[in-house]
Write a protein that holds these residues in place. Structure first.
Motif, mmCIF file in Angstrom:
data_model
loop_
_atom_site.group_PDB
_atom_site.id
_atom_site.type_symbol
_atom_site.label_atom_id
_atom_site.label_comp_id
_atom_site.label_asym_id
_atom_site.label_seq_id
_atom_site.Cartn_x
_atom_site.Cartn_y
_atom_site.Cartn_z
ATOM 1 N N ALA A 69 0.701 -1.270 -0.193
ATOM 2 C CA ALA A 69 0.119 -0.115 -0.436
ATOM 3 C C ALA A 69 1.127 1.211 0.095
ATOM 4 N N GLY A 70 0.615 2.091 -1.158
ATOM 5 C CA GLY A 70 1.383 3.156 -0.634
ATOM 6 C C GLY A 70 2.306 3.673 -2.010
ATOM 7 N N ARG A 71 2.243 2.273 -2.629
ATOM 8 C CA ARG A 71 3.473 2.973 -3.864
ATOM 9 C C ARG A 71 2.423 2.963 -5.023
ATOM 10 N N ARG A 72 3.293 3.167 -6.271
ATOM 11 C CA ARG A 72 2.859 3.409 -7.278
ATOM 12 C C ARG A 72 2.930 2.090 -8.165
ATOM 13 N N THR A 100 -2.223 4.473 -13.792
ATOM 14 C CA THR A 100 -1.079 4.404 -13.126
ATOM 15 C C THR A 100 -1.786 4.112 -11.650
ATOM 16 N N ALA A 108 -1.189 5.988 -8.472
ATOM 17 C CA ALA A 108 -0.168 6.670 -7.891
ATOM 18 C C ALA A 108 -0.180 6.352 -6.623
ATOM 19 N N SER A 109 -1.119 5.821 -5.877
ATOM 20 C CA SER A 109 -0.537 5.019 -4.057
ATOM 21 C C SER A 109 -1.206 4.246 -3.679
ATOM 22 N N ALA A 110 -1.574 3.009 -4.163
ATOM 23 C CA ALA A 110 -2.109 2.191 -4.131
ATOM 24 C C ALA A 110 -2.551 1.368 -2.656
ATOM 25 N N VAL A 111 -4.235 1.218 -2.483
ATOM 26 C CA VAL A 111 -4.037 1.048 -1.182
ATOM 27 C C VAL A 111 -5.354 -0.270 -1.757
ATOM 28 N N GLY A 148 -8.472 7.260 -7.788
ATOM 29 C CA GLY A 148 -7.121 6.693 -7.404
ATOM 30 C C GLY A 148 -6.674 5.781 -8.891
#
Lengths: 108, 114
Positions: free
Chosen positions: B15-18, B77, B79-82, B63
């Motif tokens: 989580a949080g990665r692009r 893309t 941007a900040s995976a959840v 998202g």
């Protein structure tokens, strides 16, 4: 809320039986498509219906578009194990396609 | 290349990665789409592109972002995976500039966000 509701969600039948899958909406579509999806793969188009009341046959599969172009049905005659898969309807609103929730069919 | 391809086949992501999911078609189709497929919800449209240089939002765009620099490629893309973005992602293309007609789907990318 799904724009297109399919029923049943799951169906398990014996080889040789007949079945009908329904795709219903309160919205009007310019066309409606049916897809079949195998595990691990993307959906593949079976048929497109365009005119209200239209009936199309593809071997043992019969597709019908409702008169008001809000609903559709898929009827399979004498189901075979090769018919097993996920059946998806998709309606074209003119701007984009909306897919139904899917019917998972198992023929044993 | 024959048809439409997607990469990677599967990915586990913190989580949080692009993350960018790639999609390429060689059919010279004008329209391209990104869907996510979740059990009981069918396929839901994330973003679409009717022709190179244009993009639009689908049912569930939050998202996610897309670009369409040329006819063949349509990357998606995160941007900040959840974790709620855990799903199977399908790219599709269609001949018409409004996507009418048959949609051809790629094999999918299975994404898990932890």
């Amino acid at each position: 809320t799904q724009l297109l509701e399919q029923s049943p969600q799951f169906l398990s039948i014996q080889e040789g039986e007949n079945l009908t899958v329904y795709c219903n909406s309160s919205s009007v579509f310019s066309s409606l498509q049916w897809y079949r999806q195998e595990p691990g793969e993307g959906p593949v188009l079976l048929v497109t219906v365009v005119t209200g009341g239209e009936v199309k046959k593809l071997k043992r599969l019969t597709f019908q578009f409702g008169d008001a172009r809000k609903d559709s049905s898929l009827h399979i005659t004498a189901a075979q194990p090769g018919d097993t898969g996920l059946y998806l309807c998709a309606g074209d609103t003119g701007n984009q396609f909306y897919f139904g929730t899917g019917t998972s069919l198992t023929v044993i | 290349i024959a048809g439409i391809t997607q990469a990677p086949t599967s990915q586990i992501l913190a989580a949080g990665r692009r993350m960018t999911l790639r999609c390429t078609q060689d059919m010279r189709h004008n329209a391209m789409y990104w869907y996510r497929q979740d059990l009981g919800l069918g396929l839901r449209l994330i973003h679409y592109s009717n022709t190179a240089g244009t993009t639009g939002k689908g049912e569930v765009p939050d998202g996610y972002s897309v670009s369409r620099a040329n006819t063949d490629d349509f990357p998606l893309t995160l941007a900040s995976a959840v974790p709620s973005q855990t799903s199977v992602y399908f790219c599709a293309s269609a001949r018409g500039d409004r996507g009418h007609g048959e949609q051809f789907f790629g094999p999918g990318t299975r994404l898990t966000v932890l």
